[in-house]
Structure formats: structure tokens, C-alpha cells
Design a protein around this motif. Structure first.
Motif, mmCIF file in Angstrom:
data_model
loop_
_atom_site.group_PDB
_atom_site.id
_atom_site.type_symbol
_atom_site.label_atom_id
_atom_site.label_comp_id
_atom_site.label_asym_id
_atom_site.label_seq_id
_atom_site.Cartn_x
_atom_site.Cartn_y
_atom_site.Cartn_z
ATOM 1 N N TYR A 120 -29.040 53.734 -20.404
ATOM 2 C CA TYR A 120 -28.656 52.351 -20.694
ATOM 3 C C TYR A 120 -27.339 52.006 -19.997
ATOM 4 C CZ TYR A 120 -32.124 51.691 -24.441
ATOM 5 O OH TYR A 120 -33.275 51.553 -25.162
ATOM 6 N N GLY A 121 -26.432 52.971 -19.911
ATOM 7 C CA GLY A 121 -25.146 52.737 -19.259
ATOM 8 C C GLY A 121 -25.312 52.317 -17.818
ATOM 9 N N GLU B 101 -27.814 40.969 -26.459
ATOM 10 C CA GLU B 101 -26.424 40.888 -26.869
ATOM 11 C C GLU B 101 -25.520 40.438 -25.731
ATOM 12 O OE1 GLU B 101 -28.210 43.676 -26.766
ATOM 13 O OE2 GLU B 101 -27.076 45.261 -25.838
ATOM 14 N N ALA B 102 -26.076 40.393 -24.486
ATOM 15 C CA ALA B 102 -25.289 39.943 -23.340
ATOM 16 C C ALA B 102 -25.358 38.435 -23.180
ATOM 17 C CB ALA B 102 -25.798 40.611 -22.066
ATOM 18 N N ALA B 103 -26.251 37.777 -23.897
ATOM 19 C CA ALA B 103 -26.452 36.338 -23.709
ATOM 20 C C ALA B 103 -25.255 35.564 -24.224
ATOM 21 C CB ALA B 103 -27.710 35.887 -24.443
ATOM 22 N N SER C 222 -18.696 45.641 -25.828
ATOM 23 C CA SER C 222 -19.805 45.992 -26.724
ATOM 24 C C SER C 222 -20.718 47.030 -26.074
ATOM 25 C CB SER C 222 -20.597 44.749 -27.136
ATOM 26 O OG SER C 222 -21.268 44.180 -26.029
ATOM 27 N N SER C 223 -20.822 47.003 -24.745
ATOM 28 C CA SER C 223 -21.608 48.024 -24.052
ATOM 29 C C SER C 223 -20.971 49.393 -24.223
ATOM 30 C CB SER C 223 -21.709 47.697 -22.557
ATOM 31 O OG SER C 223 -22.470 46.548 -22.339
ATOM 32 N N GLY C 224 -19.654 49.443 -24.088
ATOM 33 C CA GLY C 224 -18.956 50.712 -24.294
ATOM 34 C C GLY C 224 -19.212 51.266 -25.678
ATOM 35 N N LEU D 93 -18.169 38.185 -20.309
ATOM 36 C CA LEU D 93 -18.366 39.452 -19.604
ATOM 37 C C LEU D 93 -17.492 40.548 -20.212
ATOM 38 C CD1 LEU D 93 -19.634 41.095 -17.326
ATOM 39 C CD2 LEU D 93 -17.853 40.209 -15.814
ATOM 40 N N ALA D 94 -16.252 40.212 -20.528
ATOM 41 C CA ALA D 94 -15.373 41.195 -21.169
ATOM 42 C C ALA D 94 -15.958 41.648 -22.508
ATOM 43 C CB ALA D 94 -13.974 40.609 -21.357
ATOM 44 N N ALA D 95 -16.480 40.699 -23.294
ATOM 45 C CA ALA D 95 -17.104 41.055 -24.574
ATOM 46 C C ALA D 95 -18.335 41.925 -24.347
ATOM 47 C CB ALA D 95 -17.478 39.793 -25.342
ATOM 48 N N TYR D 96 -19.120 41.610 -23.318
ATOM 49 C CA TYR D 96 -20.309 42.397 -22.980
ATOM 50 C C TYR D 96 -19.920 43.830 -22.613
ATOM 51 C CZ TYR D 96 -24.328 43.930 -20.172
ATOM 52 O OH TYR D 96 -25.385 44.630 -19.658
#
Length: 158
Positions: A79-80, A21-23, A67-69, A61-64
């Protein structure tokens, strides 16, 4: 590296490695098409961006991070840690693109790159991260990468 059907030149890209999902999309609109400013900031102020896709990578990066949060609400706690390490690695790539260069930053990036994208080897994760945090702190304190905090005059006695 192939992400989203496009080819990346190296794993040195901010969205290389890490969870799917980071791609990113791998597309990079020309600066003139996006109206992107060609000057950088931070250390090396006023230097041209080596790559006009930096703004796109910052958005990814902001989206990553966002979505990580969200993912951390349902994912295992560890994972964090990996997501934060990956985000740090990606920021260091973006800083390099903006012309911010320092030997210790390069060393830190190589270690993060190896950790995230290299062969999986057993590590004492707290010791590894404590070492990186300590070195990063010393670098920021002792270098000219960031401006020193302004000295405040003491508040008048009332």
C-alpha cells in the motif's frame, strides 16, 4: 468525478483516484476570501496560480501523507508504494497549476495517472517504478526545473 458529495471536473484533480480517505471536499474558497497569495514559486517563479484552490489541495495532500503514514503501520507493505505514487501524481498536478511546465513532467504525470486511475493491467511494478525514477532523476539533473546546488569551497586544512 464525485467525492464527498461534490463533483470534480476531471480525474486530473490531485484528490481524484486513490483511496477514499484521499478524497477532498471539492470546495475551493476564493483567493480573496482566504487571503491567498497569487504568485507561484519554483520554475515559472512569479507566475499567477492558475487555480486559487492550490493551497487547499496542498493542505489536503499533507493530510493524505500524514494519514498514509499512520495507515502504513497496519496496512500491507505494498500500500505504501501506491500511496507514494499517488502523492507524486498529485504533486505534479499542483506544480502544473503553479505554472511549472515541462514535456517530460507531463509524460510522467500521464503515466502515473494511467497507473493510478486507468484500467488495471498487469505490470512489473519494480521495473515501472525504476523507469519513472530514472527519468525523473535525469529530468531534474538536466533541466532548469530546480536550481543547481551551490558550489562549496573546500574546507581549509587545519
Amino acid at each position: 468525478m464525485t467525492t464527498g458529495g461534490t463533483t470534480r471536473e476531471s480525474a486530473d484533480e490531485p484528490d481524484g483516484g486513490g483511496p477514499p480517505e484521499a478524497a477532498g471536499t471539492g470546495t475551493a474558497p476564493a483567493a480573496e476570501a482566504t487571503g491567498a497569495d497569487a504568485t507561484g514559486g519554483g520554475a515559472g517563479r512569479g507566475t499567477p496560480y492558475p487555480d486559487p484552490s492550490t493551497d487547499e489541495e496542498l493542505l489536503l495532500l499533507a493530510a493524505y501523507l500524514l494519514s498514509s503514514g499512520r495507515g502504513l503501520l497496519d496496512e500491507p507493505q505494498v500500500y505504501g508504494t501506491f500511496r507514494c505514487v499517488d502523492a507524486t501524481r498529485r504533486v505534479l498536478v499542483l506544480l502544473r497549476r503553479r505554472g511549472v511546465g515541462h514535456e517530460e513532467l507531463d509524460r510522467l504525470h500521464r503515466e502515473l495517472e494511467d497507473f493510478m486511475c486507468g484500467p488495471m493491467t498487469p505490470r512489473d511494478l519494480p521495473v515501472f517504478l525504476d523507469d519513472l525514477c530514472g527519468r525523473f532523476t535525469v529530468l531534474l539533473r538536466d533541466s532548469d526545473l530546480i536550481a543547481p546546488a551551490p558550489v562549496r569551497a573546500p574546507a581549509p586544512a587545519v
